[in-house]
Scaffold this active site. Structure first.
Site, mmCIF file in Angstrom:
data_model
loop_
_atom_site.group_PDB
_atom_site.id
_atom_site.type_symbol
_atom_site.label_atom_id
_atom_site.label_comp_id
_atom_site.label_asym_id
_atom_site.label_seq_id
_atom_site.Cartn_x
_atom_site.Cartn_y
_atom_site.Cartn_z
ATOM 1 N N ASP A 20 0.868 -1.184 0.000
ATOM 2 C CA ASP A 20 0.000 0.000 0.000
ATOM 3 C C ASP A 20 0.909 1.239 0.000
ATOM 4 O O ASP A 20 2.136 1.118 -0.154
ATOM 5 C CB ASP A 20 -1.001 -0.039 1.169
ATOM 6 C CG ASP A 20 -0.364 0.255 2.523
ATOM 7 O OD1 ASP A 20 0.888 0.336 2.601
ATOM 8 O OD2 ASP A 20 -1.105 0.385 3.514
ATOM 9 N N CYS B 33 3.201 -3.060 4.080
ATOM 10 C CA CYS B 33 2.376 -1.894 4.438
ATOM 11 C C CYS B 33 3.104 -1.174 5.569
ATOM 12 O O CYS B 33 4.296 -1.424 5.784
ATOM 13 C CB CYS B 33 0.945 -2.293 4.787
ATOM 14 S SG CYS B 33 0.737 -3.328 6.252
ATOM 15 N N THR C 70 2.817 -1.279 8.914
ATOM 16 C CA THR C 70 3.229 -2.198 9.985
ATOM 17 C C THR C 70 3.447 -3.630 9.501
ATOM 18 O O THR C 70 4.043 -4.432 10.216
ATOM 19 C CB THR C 70 2.140 -2.262 11.068
ATOM 20 O OG1 THR C 70 0.922 -2.719 10.445
ATOM 21 C CG2 THR C 70 1.904 -0.908 11.711
ATOM 22 N N HIS D 281 9.691 -24.072 8.872
ATOM 23 C CA HIS D 281 8.725 -24.774 9.724
ATOM 24 C C HIS D 281 7.277 -24.598 9.279
ATOM 25 O O HIS D 281 6.480 -25.519 9.401
ATOM 26 C CB HIS D 281 8.828 -24.276 11.179
ATOM 27 C CG HIS D 281 10.030 -24.819 11.894
ATOM 28 N ND1 HIS D 281 10.185 -24.730 13.256
ATOM 29 C CD2 HIS D 281 11.137 -25.460 11.433
ATOM 30 C CE1 HIS D 281 11.333 -25.293 13.619
ATOM 31 N NE2 HIS D 281 11.934 -25.732 12.526
ATOM 32 N N ARG E 212 7.646 -33.567 10.425
ATOM 33 C CA ARG E 212 6.647 -33.254 11.461
ATOM 34 C C ARG E 212 5.961 -31.914 11.208
ATOM 35 O O ARG E 212 4.830 -31.697 11.652
ATOM 36 C CB ARG E 212 7.296 -33.275 12.847
ATOM 37 C CG ARG E 212 8.287 -32.155 13.110
ATOM 38 C CD ARG E 212 9.021 -32.324 14.433
ATOM 39 N NE ARG E 212 9.882 -31.195 14.740
ATOM 40 C CZ ARG E 212 11.080 -30.995 14.207
ATOM 41 N NH1 ARG E 212 11.572 -31.854 13.317
ATOM 42 N NH2 ARG E 212 11.813 -29.946 14.559
ATOM 43 N N HIS E 213 6.646 -31.038 10.487
ATOM 44 C CA HIS E 213 6.057 -29.726 10.217
ATOM 45 C C HIS E 213 4.901 -29.817 9.227
ATOM 46 O O HIS E 213 3.977 -29.012 9.287
ATOM 47 C CB HIS E 213 7.138 -28.758 9.720
ATOM 48 C CG HIS E 213 8.234 -28.568 10.720
ATOM 49 N ND1 HIS E 213 8.008 -27.999 11.949
ATOM 50 C CD2 HIS E 213 9.543 -28.923 10.697
ATOM 51 C CE1 HIS E 213 9.141 -27.986 12.643
ATOM 52 N NE2 HIS E 213 10.080 -28.548 11.899
HETATM 53 C C1 RB5 Z 1 -1.960 2.846 6.328
HETATM 54 O O1 RB5 Z 1 -2.048 4.074 6.957
HETATM 55 C C2 RB5 Z 1 -1.680 1.755 7.337
HETATM 56 O O2 RB5 Z 1 -2.812 1.519 8.118
HETATM 57 C C3 RB5 Z 1 -1.240 0.497 6.640
HETATM 58 O O3 RB5 Z 1 -0.104 0.741 5.880
HETATM 59 C C4 RB5 Z 1 -0.881 -0.684 7.524
HETATM 60 O O4 RB5 Z 1 0.039 -0.337 8.490
HETATM 61 C C5 RB5 Z 1 -2.007 -1.444 8.068
HETATM 62 O O5 RB5 Z 1 -1.845 -2.448 8.774
#
Ligand code: RB5
Length: 143
Positions: A8, A65, A67, A98, A132-133
């Site tokens: 994104d 993205c 996070t 794994h 096993r995995h």
């Molecule tokens: C976008 O602002 C942000 O929410 C997106 O990049 C991401 O971190 C969502 O999990």
């Protein structure tokens, strides 16, 4: 190895750098967008990449993205996808070995670009060890 990559707006700049890094290494890549810093919705990109990987057109996927969390939540909704958010190289290696992870998720607002490139390299260099995995993967599929 064919790799689907998407991001994104929060991961747009990192996607460009990762795409160029992997292109130099000779990987076959397809960029599923987004193609600018303009705000967009990460589930749309996650869905396209996850469908392409689950459908067998690509061996692995990379989603970025802010996070990495939103991308991983969305991609894991697609049957057959095991998307892993990684912020270190050990997890990147182990989730291939794994969990037979097939999509790597990265958080560009959390992890620096140098470390992200190392994580990508570690993830792509590793393979599933089976045994096993596989039994545990089968149990995930049955949930
Ligand atoms: C976008 O602002 C942000 O929410 C997106 O990049 C991401 O971190 C969502 O999990």
């Amino acid at each position: 190895m064919k790799i689907a990559i998407g991001a994104d707006h929060g991961g747009f700049a990192a996607k460009k750098a990762i795409f160029e890094h992997l292109q130099e290494k000779g990987f076959e890549l397809k960029d599923f967008g987004t193609h600018s810093e303009e705000s967009c919705d990460y589930p749309d990109i996650a869905h396209e990449v996850a469908k392409a990987v689950a459908g067998g057109q690509f061996d692995l996927g990379i989603l970025i993205c802010g996070t990495g969390v939103g991308m991983s939540i969305a991609a894991n909704k697609v049957p057959g996808i095991r998307a892993s958010l990684c912020g270190d190289t050990y997890s990147a290696r182990m989730t291939r070995n794994h969990n037979d992870s097939n999509i790597l998720c990265l958080g560009a607002r959390v992890t620096g670009l140098g470390l992200m490139l190392d994580i990508v390299d570690a993830y792509l260099a590793e393979s599933f060890s089976g045994g096993r995995h596989q039994r545990r993967i089968d149990k995930i599929e049955q949930l």
